[in-house]
Design a protein around this motif. Structure first.
Motif, PDB file in Angstrom:
ATOM      1  N   ILE A  10      52.853   7.709 -71.371  1.00  0.00           N
ATOM      2  CA  ILE A  10      53.375   7.599 -72.735  1.00  0.00           C
ATOM      3  C   ILE A  10      54.901   7.687 -72.780  1.00  0.00           C
ATOM      4  O   ILE A  10      55.542   6.948 -73.525  1.00  0.00           O
ATOM      5  N   LYS A  11      55.502   8.553 -71.972  1.00  0.00           N
ATOM      6  CA  LYS A  11      56.965   8.693 -71.984  1.00  0.00           C
ATOM      7  C   LYS A  11      57.645   7.427 -71.472  1.00  0.00           C
ATOM      8  O   LYS A  11      58.611   6.947 -72.063  1.00  0.00           O
ATOM      9  N   ALA A  13      56.330   4.420 -71.420  1.00  0.00           N
ATOM     10  CA  ALA A  13      56.044   3.355 -72.390  1.00  0.00           C
ATOM     11  C   ALA A  13      56.971   3.444 -73.606  1.00  0.00           C
ATOM     12  O   ALA A  13      57.505   2.431 -74.061  1.00  0.00           O
ATOM     13  N   ALA A  14      57.174   4.657 -74.116  1.00  0.00           N
ATOM     14  CA  ALA A  14      58.052   4.829 -75.284  1.00  0.00           C
ATOM     15  C   ALA A  14      59.483   4.425 -74.942  1.00  0.00           C
ATOM     16  O   ALA A  14      60.159   3.755 -75.744  1.00  0.00           O
ATOM     17  N   GLN A  17      59.525   0.575 -74.683  1.00  0.00           N
ATOM     18  CA  GLN A  17      59.385  -0.025 -76.010  1.00  0.00           C
ATOM     19  C   GLN A  17      60.671   0.087 -76.817  1.00  0.00           C
ATOM     20  O   GLN A  17      61.105  -0.887 -77.436  1.00  0.00           O
ATOM     21  N   ARG A  18      61.290   1.263 -76.823  1.00  0.00           N
ATOM     22  CA  ARG A  18      62.546   1.445 -77.573  1.00  0.00           C
ATOM     23  C   ARG A  18      63.606   0.470 -77.091  1.00  0.00           C
ATOM     24  O   ARG A  18      64.284  -0.182 -77.878  1.00  0.00           O
ATOM     25  N   LYS A  21      62.680  -3.240 -77.964  1.00  0.00           N
ATOM     26  CA  LYS A  21      62.833  -3.505 -79.399  1.00  0.00           C
ATOM     27  C   LYS A  21      64.311  -3.583 -79.768  1.00  0.00           C
ATOM     28  O   LYS A  21      64.710  -4.429 -80.559  1.00  0.00           O
ATOM     29  N   HIS A  29      51.623  -2.529 -77.140  1.00  0.00           N
ATOM     30  CA  HIS A  29      51.421  -1.580 -76.050  1.00  0.00           C
ATOM     31  C   HIS A  29      49.945  -1.208 -75.919  1.00  0.00           C
ATOM     32  O   HIS A  29      49.274  -0.945 -76.919  1.00  0.00           O
ATOM     33  N   THR A  31      47.407   1.401 -73.448  1.00  0.00           N
ATOM     34  CA  THR A  31      47.492   2.515 -72.502  1.00  0.00           C
ATOM     35  C   THR A  31      46.449   2.436 -71.402  1.00  0.00           C
ATOM     36  O   THR A  31      46.449   3.267 -70.496  1.00  0.00           O
TER      37      THR A  31
END
Length: 179
Positions: A10-11, A13-14, A17-18, A21, A29, A31
């Motif tokens: 998750i970390k 991926a975040a 993504q940030r 974007k 996304h 998982t």
């Protein structure tokens, strides 16, 4: 441009993504591998970033099934598996590129742009409706020959709507694409 990210951390991926974007990409996304495969087979993506070690369906199996379904979506494998054999296996399974973790986000972005450039050479890089033209490689928008300056989100919305002209797009669909 719309990207698929299949990453179970998750970390990471975040973070990805940030950054994507902020660079003007729309990112979906997943998982786990089965959800990633489902998205890849039902939604149009300009490229995908896939981890190898995923729950429910590993990244190489996902990629193999994707290629068996004749999907030509460009794929970058992003994995902690960094041996030469791992990289060879990934490339021979059908990925277009292989990047090991830890990685530089700038390098990932450059590799995505390179894949999209290569893919856009085979496709028309300019789309339009009437006197509106969108150069998907440079993100340049013109109407009646005059350039229009757009934010990354405005550009993503306009591009998505132009690619889906003559289709009814719900607010939910637009929101999912943008956010």
């Amino acid at each position: 441009m719309r990207l698929l990210l299949v990453e179970d951390d998750i970390k990471i991926a975040a973070f990805i993504q940030r950054g994507l974007k902020a660079a003007g990409y729309a990112v979906d996304h997943a998982t786990e591998g089965e959800r990633g495969l489902d998205l890849a087979l039902t939604e149009p993506y300009d490229a995908a970033i896939i981890d190898i070690m995923l729950p429910r369906l590993d990244g190489l199996s996902l990629l193999k099934k994707l290629r068996e379904e004749k999907s030509d979506t460009p794929v970058i494998i992003l994995s902690a598996k960094d041996s030469v054999d791992d990289r060879i296996r990934g490339l021979e399974t059908g990925s277009d590129d292989y990047l090991t973790k830890p990685f530089s986000f700038e390098e990932l972005l450059a590799r995505i742009r390179a894949l999209l450039r290569r893919d856009s050479d085979a496709k028309t890089a300019v789309i339009g409706v009437e006197d509106l033209t969108i150069d998907m490689a440079t993100h340049q928008v013109k109407r009646g020959g005059r350039e229009i300056q757009l934010s990354a989100r405005e550009y993503a919305l306009l591009e998505y709507m132009t690619l889906n002209k003559n289709k009814v797009l719900s607010r939910t669909t637009l929101s999912e694409h943008l956010y």
